[in-house]
Scaffold this active site. Sequence first.
Site, PDB file in Angstrom:
ATOM      1  N   GLY A   1      60.473  -2.859  55.525  1.00 22.31           N
ATOM      2  CA  GLY A   1      60.282  -1.844  56.557  1.00 22.31           C
ATOM      3  C   GLY A   1      61.528  -1.002  56.752  1.00 22.31           C
ATOM      4  O   GLY A   1      62.307  -0.811  55.820  1.00 22.31           O
TER       5      GLY A   1
ATOM      6  N   HIS B   1      54.683  -5.783  46.052  1.00 22.72           N
ATOM      7  CA  HIS B   1      53.946  -6.004  47.301  1.00 22.72           C
ATOM      8  C   HIS B   1      52.451  -6.062  47.004  1.00 22.72           C
ATOM      9  O   HIS B   1      51.905  -5.110  46.433  1.00 22.72           O
ATOM     10  CB  HIS B   1      54.239  -4.880  48.294  1.00 22.72           C
ATOM     11  CG  HIS B   1      55.674  -4.828  48.716  1.00 22.72           C
ATOM     12  ND1 HIS B   1      56.148  -5.486  49.824  1.00 22.72           N
ATOM     13  CD2 HIS B   1      56.759  -4.227  48.148  1.00 22.72           C
ATOM     14  CE1 HIS B   1      57.451  -5.272  49.947  1.00 22.72           C
ATOM     15  NE2 HIS B   1      57.857  -4.514  48.936  1.00 22.72           N
TER      16      HIS B   1
ATOM     17  N   ASP C   1      56.300 -11.603  53.986  1.00 24.71           N
ATOM     18  CA  ASP C   1      57.170 -10.501  54.368  1.00 24.71           C
ATOM     19  C   ASP C   1      56.926 -10.099  55.818  1.00 24.71           C
ATOM     20  O   ASP C   1      55.786  -9.885  56.224  1.00 24.71           O
ATOM     21  CB  ASP C   1      56.876  -9.306  53.439  1.00 24.71           C
ATOM     22  CG  ASP C   1      58.071  -8.392  53.264  1.00 24.71           C
ATOM     23  OD1 ASP C   1      59.207  -8.822  53.534  1.00 24.71           O
ATOM     24  OD2 ASP C   1      57.861  -7.227  52.852  1.00 24.71           O
TER      25      ASP C   1
ATOM     26  N   HIS D   1      65.104  -6.972  51.856  1.00 24.57           N
ATOM     27  CA  HIS D   1      65.216  -5.584  51.398  1.00 24.57           C
ATOM     28  C   HIS D   1      66.516  -5.048  52.010  1.00 24.57           C
ATOM     29  O   HIS D   1      66.650  -5.048  53.244  1.00 24.57           O
ATOM     30  CB  HIS D   1      64.066  -4.734  51.934  1.00 24.57           C
ATOM     31  CG  HIS D   1      62.757  -4.894  51.211  1.00 24.57           C
ATOM     32  ND1 HIS D   1      62.087  -6.079  51.110  1.00 24.57           N
ATOM     33  CD2 HIS D   1      61.991  -3.972  50.550  1.00 24.57           C
ATOM     34  CE1 HIS D   1      60.956  -5.887  50.428  1.00 24.57           C
ATOM     35  NE2 HIS D   1      60.869  -4.620  50.076  1.00 24.57           N
TER      36      HIS D   1
ATOM     37  N   ASP E   1      57.739  -2.641  42.691  1.00 27.54           N
ATOM     38  CA  ASP E   1      57.591  -2.435  44.136  1.00 27.54           C
ATOM     39  C   ASP E   1      56.118  -2.216  44.534  1.00 27.54           C
ATOM     40  O   ASP E   1      55.473  -3.142  44.998  1.00 27.54           O
ATOM     41  CB  ASP E   1      58.494  -1.276  44.591  1.00 27.54           C
ATOM     42  CG  ASP E   1      58.957  -1.400  46.033  1.00 27.54           C
ATOM     43  OD1 ASP E   1      58.640  -2.402  46.674  1.00 27.54           O
ATOM     44  OD2 ASP E   1      59.651  -0.476  46.517  1.00 27.54           O
TER      45      ASP E   1
ATOM     46  N   GLU F   1      68.376   0.157  50.824  1.00 28.95           N
ATOM     47  CA  GLU F   1      67.422   1.053  50.164  1.00 28.95           C
ATOM     48  C   GLU F   1      67.682   2.492  50.614  1.00 28.95           C
ATOM     49  O   GLU F   1      67.814   3.380  49.790  1.00 28.95           O
ATOM     50  CB  GLU F   1      65.981   0.625  50.497  1.00 28.95           C
ATOM     51  CG  GLU F   1      64.919   1.478  49.806  1.00 28.95           C
ATOM     52  CD  GLU F   1      63.499   1.006  50.092  1.00 28.95           C
ATOM     53  OE1 GLU F   1      63.325   0.124  50.963  1.00 28.95           O
ATOM     54  OE2 GLU F   1      62.564   1.518  49.442  1.00 28.95           O
TER      55      GLU F   1
ATOM     56  N   HIS G   1      59.726  -8.203  42.557  1.00 30.88           N
ATOM     57  CA  HIS G   1      59.626  -7.366  43.757  1.00 30.88           C
ATOM     58  C   HIS G   1      58.358  -6.531  43.668  1.00 30.88           C
ATOM     59  O   HIS G   1      58.342  -5.437  43.089  1.00 30.88           O
ATOM     60  CB  HIS G   1      60.869  -6.470  43.891  1.00 30.88           C
ATOM     61  CG  HIS G   1      60.973  -5.805  45.229  1.00 30.88           C
ATOM     62  ND1 HIS G   1      62.010  -6.047  46.100  1.00 30.88           N
ATOM     63  CD2 HIS G   1      60.154  -4.928  45.865  1.00 30.88           C
ATOM     64  CE1 HIS G   1      61.840  -5.328  47.203  1.00 30.88           C
ATOM     65  NE2 HIS G   1      60.716  -4.633  47.080  1.00 30.88           N
TER      66      HIS G   1
HETATM   67 ZN   LIG Z   1      59.688  -3.540  48.558  1.00 27.55          ZN
END
Ligand SMILES: [Zn+2]
Length: 338
Positions: A175, A21, A141, A202, A282, A205, A19
């Site tokens: 998002g 980005h 994504d 995702h 992340d 969260e 995970h």
């Molecule tokens: Zn993420």
Amino acid sequence: METLSPREWLRGLPKCELHLHLEGTIVPETLVQLSARNDAEPLTLEAARTLYVYENFLGFLMAFKAVSERLQTPADYELITYEMIHRLAEQGVKHAEVYISVGIILRFKTQITVEEMMAAVERGRMRGEADFGTTVLWIFDAVRHFGPEEAAVVFTKAAQLKAQYPSIVGIGIGGDEARGPASDFKHIYEEAKANGLHLTVHAGENVPASSIWAAINIGAERLGHALTAVDDPELLDILAERQIPLELNVTSNLRTGCCSSIDKHPVRHYFERGLMITLNSDDPPMFGADLLDEYETVQREFEFTNEQMREIAANSVEASFLQPTRKIKLLQAVEQYR
Ligand SMILES: [Zn+2]
């Protein structure tokens, strides 16, 4: 025999990052380089560092967008990919599965196409893999609060480009979960699956566990964060039973305020309940912790033994979208590591 420090032992432990980005791997120094190339008024290093300071989850999303907007040319994408792989290799990461914010590119970037971006990150990936040995696969994504129509365009691009670039293995939605419920994406997730793409979401969260149920219901093979699953015992049973891999991000959850303090993070609880947890960073420079920092913090704060950390590293291999032959090799390397 010389004993390694916990950090050096964890560095040597073979592991995967699942995970991460791409746009969130840009350190302030690189952002200054990108800004000098692309901004009429280039950012100073101080201004670049300030961008990484924010107070809440929406502030983080804004910072992410500000960094992402400074990525403009193919050369920019090649540079950040190569640098990302260099840093991963330094942490003992053998393989990474990296989200690319294709939803952002399609909506905001008029000066680069997804095709040009993809060719550039592939150049960076191949140079990086050759120089540092860490492999990378890509996940396209979409931004869930832009809605399913825009996400459908992202997933279609993934399916089309996959023929040329087999390193594209999956899709995901990130998002603002509150404004983009997973159930809205059911149909396009089915299509993506039919096109041979792996499905990630995702989920849970910063919203209740119902969001995780919704992600499971649209076929998510891996769940990003899954922080709020802790509030739902029935969901925990399902996650344990089905061994759905969780891409946990402890430091990220603390920095965004999604988790109020480290002792409240459920990582240890999930482990004890037999959930298939992995550790991930992340957006490392935005949260001030890369994957090695994450392993070190989690081991120290939650008192995991080396044997348990080995199990978590093995989970990261098993939960990856790698071919079975490579998985077996990596699992052997994890088992043999002392
Ligand atoms: Zn993420």
